[in-house]
Motif scaffolding. Structure first.
Motif, PDB file in Angstrom:
ATOM      1  N   GLU A   1      51.290  42.240  47.216  1.00  0.00           N
ATOM      2  CA  GLU A   1      50.454  43.398  46.899  1.00  0.00           C
ATOM      3  C   GLU A   1      49.076  42.944  46.457  1.00  0.00           C
ATOM      4  O   GLU A   1      48.943  42.127  45.546  1.00  0.00           O
ATOM      5  CB  GLU A   1      51.114  44.234  45.809  1.00  0.00           C
ATOM      6  N   VAL A   2      48.053  43.466  47.110  1.00  0.00           N
ATOM      7  CA  VAL A   2      46.666  43.146  46.792  1.00  0.00           C
ATOM      8  C   VAL A   2      45.976  44.428  46.329  1.00  0.00           C
ATOM      9  O   VAL A   2      45.832  45.382  47.105  1.00  0.00           O
ATOM     10  CB  VAL A   2      45.907  42.574  48.015  1.00  0.00           C
ATOM     11  N   SER A   3      45.575  44.466  45.072  1.00  0.00           N
ATOM     12  CA  SER A   3      44.805  45.606  44.565  1.00  0.00           C
ATOM     13  C   SER A   3      43.328  45.349  44.869  1.00  0.00           C
ATOM     14  O   SER A   3      42.826  44.250  44.637  1.00  0.00           O
ATOM     15  CB  SER A   3      45.012  45.770  43.064  1.00  0.00           C
TER      16      SER A   3
ATOM     17  N   GLY B   1      39.602  41.414  45.853  1.00  0.00           N
ATOM     18  CA  GLY B   1      41.055  41.427  45.957  1.00  0.00           C
ATOM     19  C   GLY B   1      41.679  40.834  44.708  1.00  0.00           C
ATOM     20  O   GLY B   1      41.257  39.763  44.248  1.00  0.00           O
TER      21      GLY B   1
ATOM     22  N   TRP C   1      40.245  45.857  35.624  1.00  0.00           N
ATOM     23  CA  TRP C   1      41.523  46.260  36.221  1.00  0.00           C
ATOM     24  C   TRP C   1      42.660  46.079  35.224  1.00  0.00           C
ATOM     25  O   TRP C   1      43.524  46.951  35.095  1.00  0.00           O
ATOM     26  CB  TRP C   1      41.762  45.446  37.488  1.00  0.00           C
TER      27      TRP C   1
ATOM     28  N   HIS D   1      45.187  48.901  33.470  1.00  0.00           N
ATOM     29  CA  HIS D   1      46.643  48.797  33.587  1.00  0.00           C
ATOM     30  C   HIS D   1      47.294  48.418  32.265  1.00  0.00           C
ATOM     31  O   HIS D   1      48.402  47.873  32.232  1.00  0.00           O
ATOM     32  CB  HIS D   1      47.008  47.794  34.691  1.00  0.00           C
TER      33      HIS D   1
ATOM     34  N   ALA E   1      38.264  51.719  41.142  1.00  0.00           N
ATOM     35  CA  ALA E   1      39.472  51.356  41.888  1.00  0.00           C
ATOM     36  C   ALA E   1      39.311  51.690  43.354  1.00  0.00           C
ATOM     37  O   ALA E   1      38.676  52.680  43.728  1.00  0.00           O
ATOM     38  CB  ALA E   1      40.676  52.083  41.298  1.00  0.00           C
TER      39      ALA E   1
ATOM     40  N   ASN F   1      41.747  50.773  47.191  1.00  0.00           N
ATOM     41  CA  ASN F   1      43.097  50.947  47.742  1.00  0.00           C
ATOM     42  C   ASN F   1      43.973  49.755  47.381  1.00  0.00           C
ATOM     43  O   ASN F   1      43.540  48.801  46.734  1.00  0.00           O
ATOM     44  CB  ASN F   1      43.021  51.124  49.255  1.00  0.00           C
ATOM     45  N   THR F   2      45.216  49.813  47.801  1.00  0.00           N
ATOM     46  CA  THR F   2      46.149  48.696  47.653  1.00  0.00           C
ATOM     47  C   THR F   2      46.620  48.282  49.039  1.00  0.00           C
ATOM     48  O   THR F   2      46.951  49.113  49.878  1.00  0.00           O
ATOM     49  CB  THR F   2      47.368  49.099  46.790  1.00  0.00           C
TER      50      THR F   2
ATOM     51  N   GLU G   1      49.211  45.734  51.323  1.00  0.00           N
ATOM     52  CA  GLU G   1      50.419  44.910  51.316  1.00  0.00           C
ATOM     53  C   GLU G   1      50.378  43.988  52.517  1.00  0.00           C
ATOM     54  O   GLU G   1      50.155  44.418  53.638  1.00  0.00           O
ATOM     55  CB  GLU G   1      51.675  45.783  51.338  1.00  0.00           C
TER      56      GLU G   1
END
Length: 223
Positions: A4-6, A23, A82, A86, A217, A219-220, A222
């Motif tokens: 998973e790459v935020s 990333g 980030w 979170h 923010a 997207n994420t 995968e």
């Protein structure tokens, strides 16, 4: 297993526009030997791999598409923001160059750095904003090049662009290490509009330079 790459955008303007994509990947998801390949595949100017134990401290390594960096501005500002979003509000971020002090002021995230941690930039000071905007990235084939001019010298405001073929980056939208470098070069804090319209803020206190900006923010992904 998917990685998973935020994705966030760092150094946006006050409306959340522009900014440099970053990333963000948890270090335990990618072996150290595979991180450069992933950063190259993603193609962001930087990808950061981090570890956090949920305390006020985190650890990170930083990769461009071509090389690992000991320090960079937009990954450290973006990751700090980030983590705060979170639930982990850090005050120290450790990168290979050093421990960075982190603070938050409204919607601006600040990190503290030294100019000696930045790569050497070739300075191209020009006379007008039009000259900055007309610069052709193809004219640079190696090194790190910073093209800039004053917007308003009395207001400590500059317009800039940065080109770094050695890092696999034809043009960087917003470059924190270059902002630290030019602040040291000018001997004062500045407001920088770089790339298409990203905004970087700096202050200077003796050998220390604070670098700040807004992050939003994205997207994420995968992989």
């Amino acid at each position: 297993m998917a990685i998973e790459v935020s994705v966030v955008r760092v150094f946006t303007d006050d409306r959340g526009g522009h900014g440099n994509p970053l990333g963000i990947v948890r270090a335990d998801e990618v072996a150290e030997a595979d991180r450069q390949a992933l950063a190259t595949e993603l193609g962001f100017s930087e990808t950061v791999f981090f570890t956090s134990d949920g305390s006020s401290r985190a650890w990170a390594t930083i990769y461009t598409p071509a090389a690992e960096l000991p320090f960079a501005g937009h990954p450290t500002v973006g990751l700090s923001w980030w983590l705060c979003q979170h639930g982990t509000k850090i005050d120290t971020l450790s990168v290979p160059a050093s421990d960075l002090r982190v603070r938050f002021d409204g919607d601006t995230t600040w990190i503290r750095a030294k100019a000696s941690w930045a790569p050497p930039f070739v300075e191209h000071q020009v006379k007008t904003i039009a000259e900055v905007e007309a610069t052709d990235p193809a004219s640079f084939t190696d090194g790190h090049h910073y093209v800039w001019t004053w917007v308003d010298e009395a207001e400590n405001s500059i317009r800039s662009r940065m080109f770094a073929p050695d890092m696999g980056i034809n043009e960087d939208e917003a470059t924190g290490s270059a902002a630290v470098w030019i602040t040291d070069r000018l001997g004062r804090g500045v407001t920088i509009r770089q790339g298409r319209g990203s905004i970087l803020l700096t202050t200077r206190d003796d050998d220390w330079i604070e670098l700040g900006g807004r992050t939003v923010a994205g997207n994420t992904i995968e992989i």
